[in-house]
Design a protein around this motif. Structure first.
Motif, PDB file in Angstrom:
ATOM      1  N   GLY A 281       0.702  -1.105   0.073  1.00 26.12           N
ATOM      2  CA  GLY A 281      -0.045  -0.009  -0.020  1.00 26.12           C
ATOM      3  C   GLY A 281       0.887   1.261  -0.130  1.00 26.12           C
ATOM      4  O   GLY A 281       2.179   1.257   0.193  1.00 26.12           O
ATOM      5  N   LYS A 282       0.190   2.432   0.022  1.00 30.17           N
ATOM      6  CA  LYS A 282       0.652   3.526  -0.108  1.00 30.17           C
ATOM      7  C   LYS A 282       0.553   4.416   1.154  1.00 30.17           C
ATOM      8  O   LYS A 282      -0.682   4.490   1.595  1.00 30.17           O
ATOM      9  N   GLU A 283       1.471   4.996   1.667  1.00 29.51           N
ATOM     10  CA  GLU A 283       1.243   5.622   2.964  1.00 29.51           C
ATOM     11  C   GLU A 283       0.628   7.091   2.534  1.00 29.51           C
ATOM     12  O   GLU A 283       1.310   7.923   1.775  1.00 29.51           O
ATOM     13  N   PRO A 284      -0.283   7.539   3.503  1.00 28.04           N
ATOM     14  CA  PRO A 284      -0.849   7.186   4.573  1.00 28.04           C
ATOM     15  C   PRO A 284      -1.697   6.116   4.008  1.00 28.04           C
ATOM     16  O   PRO A 284      -2.573   6.426   3.018  1.00 28.04           O
ATOM     17  N   ARG A 285      -1.930   4.948   4.682  1.00 22.85           N
ATOM     18  CA  ARG A 285      -2.838   3.930   4.112  1.00 22.85           C
ATOM     19  C   ARG A 285      -4.168   4.170   4.659  1.00 22.85           C
ATOM     20  O   ARG A 285      -4.424   4.723   5.657  1.00 22.85           O
ATOM     21  N   ASN A 286      -5.293   3.931   3.851  1.00 20.94           N
ATOM     22  CA  ASN A 286      -6.774   4.420   3.857  1.00 20.94           C
ATOM     23  C   ASN A 286      -7.663   3.136   3.587  1.00 20.94           C
ATOM     24  O   ASN A 286      -7.079   2.301   2.701  1.00 20.94           O
ATOM     25  N   VAL A 287      -8.638   2.990   4.402  1.00 18.99           N
ATOM     26  CA  VAL A 287      -9.822   1.918   3.591  1.00 18.99           C
ATOM     27  C   VAL A 287     -10.803   2.722   3.146  1.00 18.99           C
ATOM     28  O   VAL A 287     -11.419   3.576   3.694  1.00 18.99           O
ATOM     29  N   THR A 288     -11.365   2.492   1.944  1.00 18.61           N
ATOM     30  CA  THR A 288     -11.896   3.279   0.949  1.00 18.61           C
ATOM     31  C   THR A 288     -12.994   2.537   0.540  1.00 18.61           C
ATOM     32  O   THR A 288     -12.835   1.344   0.033  1.00 18.61           O
ATOM     33  N   ILE A 289     -14.163   2.916   0.669  1.00 18.51           N
ATOM     34  CA  ILE A 289     -15.654   2.086   0.062  1.00 18.51           C
ATOM     35  C   ILE A 289     -16.279   2.726  -0.853  1.00 18.51           C
ATOM     36  O   ILE A 289     -16.405   3.969  -0.779  1.00 18.51           O
ATOM     37  N   THR A 290     -16.441   2.081  -1.840  1.00 17.98           N
ATOM     38  CA  THR A 290     -16.871   2.754  -3.299  1.00 17.98           C
ATOM     39  C   THR A 290     -18.282   1.955  -3.635  1.00 17.98           C
ATOM     40  O   THR A 290     -18.492   0.848  -3.601  1.00 17.98           O
ATOM     41  N   ALA A 291     -19.466   2.841  -3.590  1.00 16.17           N
ATOM     42  CA  ALA A 291     -20.653   2.166  -4.043  1.00 16.17           C
ATOM     43  C   ALA A 291     -20.876   2.540  -5.391  1.00 16.17           C
ATOM     44  O   ALA A 291     -21.026   3.699  -5.829  1.00 16.17           O
ATOM     45  N   MET A 292     -21.505   1.745  -6.466  1.00 15.63           N
ATOM     46  CA  MET A 292     -21.857   1.985  -7.572  1.00 15.63           C
ATOM     47  C   MET A 292     -23.135   1.496  -7.954  1.00 15.63           C
ATOM     48  O   MET A 292     -23.295   0.253  -7.901  1.00 15.63           O
ATOM     49  N   SER A 293     -23.614   2.108  -8.702  1.00 21.12           N
ATOM     50  CA  SER A 293     -25.199   1.614  -9.322  1.00 21.12           C
ATOM     51  C   SER A 293     -24.957   1.705 -11.085  1.00 21.12           C
ATOM     52  O   SER A 293     -24.590   2.874 -11.580  1.00 21.12           O
ATOM     53  N   SER A 294     -24.815   0.522 -11.565  1.00 19.89           N
ATOM     54  CA  SER A 294     -24.569   0.618 -13.138  1.00 19.89           C
ATOM     55  C   SER A 294     -25.930   1.102 -14.043  1.00 19.89           C
ATOM     56  O   SER A 294     -25.671   1.473 -14.920  1.00 19.89           O
ATOM     57  N   VAL A 295     -26.699   0.926 -13.340  1.00 20.95           N
ATOM     58  CA  VAL A 295     -28.116   1.480 -13.867  1.00 20.95           C
ATOM     59  C   VAL A 295     -28.146   2.871 -13.861  1.00 20.95           C
ATOM     60  O   VAL A 295     -28.445   3.474 -14.976  1.00 20.95           O
ATOM     61  N   CYS A 296     -27.878   3.444 -12.865  1.00 19.06           N
ATOM     62  CA  CYS A 296     -27.690   5.034 -12.914  1.00 19.06           C
ATOM     63  C   CYS A 296     -26.384   5.504 -13.317  1.00 19.06           C
ATOM     64  O   CYS A 296     -26.126   6.688 -13.329  1.00 19.06           O
ATOM     65  N   ASN A 297     -25.497   4.562 -13.663  1.00 15.01           N
ATOM     66  CA  ASN A 297     -24.258   5.026 -13.843  1.00 15.01           C
ATOM     67  C   ASN A 297     -23.574   6.072 -12.803  1.00 15.01           C
ATOM     68  O   ASN A 297     -22.985   7.179 -12.815  1.00 15.01           O
ATOM     69  N   SER A 298     -23.773   5.884 -11.817  1.00 12.14           N
ATOM     70  CA  SER A 298     -23.499   6.799 -10.316  1.00 12.14           C
ATOM     71  C   SER A 298     -22.637   6.104  -9.239  1.00 12.14           C
ATOM     72  O   SER A 298     -22.674   4.804  -9.051  1.00 12.14           O
ATOM     73  N   THR A 299     -21.532   6.687  -8.965  1.00  5.92           N
ATOM     74  CA  THR A 299     -20.535   6.026  -8.271  1.00  5.92           C
ATOM     75  C   THR A 299     -20.052   7.212  -7.022  1.00  5.92           C
ATOM     76  O   THR A 299     -19.963   8.304  -7.467  1.00  5.92           O
ATOM     77  N   VAL A 300     -19.903   6.662  -5.806  1.00  5.59           N
ATOM     78  CA  VAL A 300     -19.485   7.706  -4.654  1.00  5.59           C
ATOM     79  C   VAL A 300     -18.525   6.622  -3.930  1.00  5.59           C
ATOM     80  O   VAL A 300     -18.572   5.541  -3.695  1.00  5.59           O
ATOM     81  N   SER A 301     -17.496   7.298  -3.361  1.00  6.36           N
ATOM     82  CA  SER A 301     -16.523   6.787  -2.490  1.00  6.36           C
ATOM     83  C   SER A 301     -16.243   7.492  -1.318  1.00  6.36           C
ATOM     84  O   SER A 301     -16.400   8.971  -1.470  1.00  6.36           O
ATOM     85  N   GLU A 302     -15.680   7.040  -0.231  1.00  2.13           N
ATOM     86  CA  GLU A 302     -15.297   7.552   0.817  1.00  2.13           C
ATOM     87  C   GLU A 302     -14.159   6.820   1.648  1.00  2.13           C
ATOM     88  O   GLU A 302     -14.396   5.685   1.417  1.00  2.13           O
ATOM     89  N   ILE A 303     -13.352   7.740   2.296  1.00  2.17           N
ATOM     90  CA  ILE A 303     -12.228   6.998   2.984  1.00  2.17           C
ATOM     91  C   ILE A 303     -12.979   6.878   4.216  1.00  2.17           C
ATOM     92  O   ILE A 303     -13.411   7.905   5.042  1.00  2.17           O
ATOM     93  N   VAL A 304     -13.060   5.660   5.056  1.00  2.00           N
ATOM     94  CA  VAL A 304     -13.787   5.453   6.210  1.00  2.00           C
ATOM     95  C   VAL A 304     -12.522   5.212   7.400  1.00  2.00           C
ATOM     96  O   VAL A 304     -13.158   4.859   8.430  1.00  2.00           O
ATOM     97  N   ALA A 305     -11.157   4.792   6.992  1.00  6.06           N
ATOM     98  CA  ALA A 305     -10.450   4.657   7.946  1.00  6.06           C
ATOM     99  C   ALA A 305      -9.212   5.050   7.229  1.00  6.06           C
ATOM    100  O   ALA A 305      -8.771   4.944   6.037  1.00  6.06           O
TER     101      ALA A 305
END
Length: 469
Positions: A281-305
């Protein structure tokens, strides 16, 4: 140690196809008998506690029910992010569940808590004024006069239980859940948001603890998990269209991301064992969750740790420097010379202890190494006396039958006493400060090297001949 983190993703309210982050992470602790077991998330959904319990046909229908099992879990309604509930369900709707009977009681309930669902009714799950098992049954009162909740359940081929809601978020409290499993239940579990469970000891109470928010955590970002620990992260997205959503969990430690595909409205969870520090990994290390809807072609991501949220590692407390124990300086022994001998005070070598005693029949005496402070005692029939090495401070006593006396080398400070029957006296080397006393029966004189004539040649001075008295 296992950490669990939660992230809520929901409709932004502007566009049904636009995903947005709302809410914040919550972690709780479960334990038994005052011993913490692990931290846990709440199961999250977009329904009220009553709707999620889904009570009909005399049973709950959460989808988590198992025959012959009693289980507890926290639930959070994301439509009201500060609304927290606790569920306690026994059994299963179906013929796999036989007759069941359970008594239960809950204490430590914070102010404002309400009963969301009684299964089957308030005669089986309601407020009570006592925790005495013989009297702990629903009395249909209310706090503060009735500050506890009691359950008296009996069921066949269905479920029983109940749910409480309006538990305050971000407040310190501990619920104490106690059970008597009388019939039809053979396991007690705490249910986790990722679908796994923690087995509980049915003879001990279950404690569920809520903590105030950590001031070091902002904007839902948790500290990055320590190396070689497991952590479960959960996320929920909704777009009001019923699409299948794809969740990607990027762990930030160089390992492959985890992908979970679920129908909109279902909680997505993934567990990960974080690798050793510096393994990737690359410092500083992060946990990132991405949610994606293929129907809506919408994606959102956020660092949670993130490692940036980790508290600094305290510096170790230096150990005190050990103070060496001083070695005492030996006190020189004062010897009394025989008549006509000039006394000299010897120097004792540090660390000297004591020399051995030779047992009868020994044929050779020891050589005393530097630092010895006492010479051996030769017992009858010893045939050779020891050679005293530099630093020796006392010569041996020769017992009857000894056939040879020791030679004292430089630095010896006391000569031996020859006992009756000794056949040879010692030779004193330069620096000797005392001569031996010859006991009756000695047949040879001792010899002393004259101190003034021991440079290149030595002159013998005979103190006595043939015998000494």
């Amino acid at each position: 140690m296992e950490a669990l983190c939660l992230l809520a993703l929901t409709l932004g309210g502007i566009d049904s196809c636009q995903l947005a982050f709302v809410g914040n992470s919550r972690r709780f602790q479960i334990g038994q008998g005052g011993v913490p077991l692990r931290t846990v998330p709440a199961v999250e959904g977009v329904k009220s506690a009553r709707d999620f319990y889904n009570y009909y046909d005399s049973s709950s229908h959460t989808g988590f029910e198992v025959a012959n099992r009693s289980f507890v879990f926290l639930y959070r309604d994301l439509n009201q992010p500060d609304q927290l509930s606790m569920f306690w369900i026994h059994g299963f709707k179906g013929t796999a569940q036989g007759t069941g009977a359970v008594n239960g009681r809950i204490s430590g309930i914070p102010n404002g808590t309400q009963i969301a669902q009684a299964d089957d009714n308030s005669d089986e799950f309601d407020w009570t004024s006592t925790l005495d098992w013989s009297e702990a049954r629903p009395t249909h009162g209310s706090p503060p006069a009735s500050p506890y909740i009691a359950g008296r359940w009996w069921f066949v081929a269905n479920t029983d239980g109940g749910a409480i809601d309006n538990l305050p978020m971000d407040t310190a409290w501990t619920l104490k859940v106690e059970a008597q499993f009388l019939e039809g239940i053979n396991e007690w579990m705490y249910f986790f948001a990722d679908g796994s469970s923690q087995e509980l000891n049915s003879s001990l109470p279950l404690e569920i603890t809520s903590f105030p928010p950590d001031p070091s955590v902002q904007n839902d970002t948790q500290p990055y998990p320590p190396p070689m620990t497991s952590a479960t992260f959960c996320a929920l997205a909704a777009d009001a269209r019923g699409d299948v959503l794809s969740y990607t969990f990027d762990w930030g430690d160089g390992s492959a991301p985890t992908t979970v595909n679920l129908l909109e409205g279902n909680l997505a969870c993934a567990d990960h064992l974080f690798c050793e520090s510096g393994c990737g990994g690359k410092e500083p290390r992060n946990v990132t969750i991405t949610a994606m809807s293929s129907v809506c072609n919408s994606t959102v991501s956020e660092i949670v740790a993130t490692e940036l949220a980790n508290p600094p590692t305290p510096l170790p407390t230096p150990l005190p420097t050990p103070v060496p124990t001083p070695v005492p300086t030996p006190v020189p022994a004062v010897v009394t010379p025989a008549p006509g001998i000039v006394p000299t005070v010897p120097t004792l070598a540090p660390g000297s202890t004591s020399a051995p005693t030779l047992v009868p029949g020994s044929t050779n005496a020891p050589t005393l190494a530097p630092g010895s402070t006492n010479a051996p005692t030769l017992v009858p029939r010893s045939t050779d006396a020891p050679t005293l090495a530099p630093g020796s401070t006392s010569a041996p006593t020769l017992a009857p039958g000894s056939t040879n006396a020791p030679t004292l080398v430089p630095g010896s400070t006391n000569a031996p006493t020859l006992a009756p029957g000794s056949t040879d006296a010692p030779t004193l080397a330069p620096g000797s400060t005392n001569v031996p006393t010859l006991a009756p029966g000695s047949i040879q004189v001792h010899r002393l090297l004259h101190l003034d004539e021991c440079a290149d040649s030595c002159t013998w001075i005979y103190e006595c001949t043939d015998s000494c008295t």
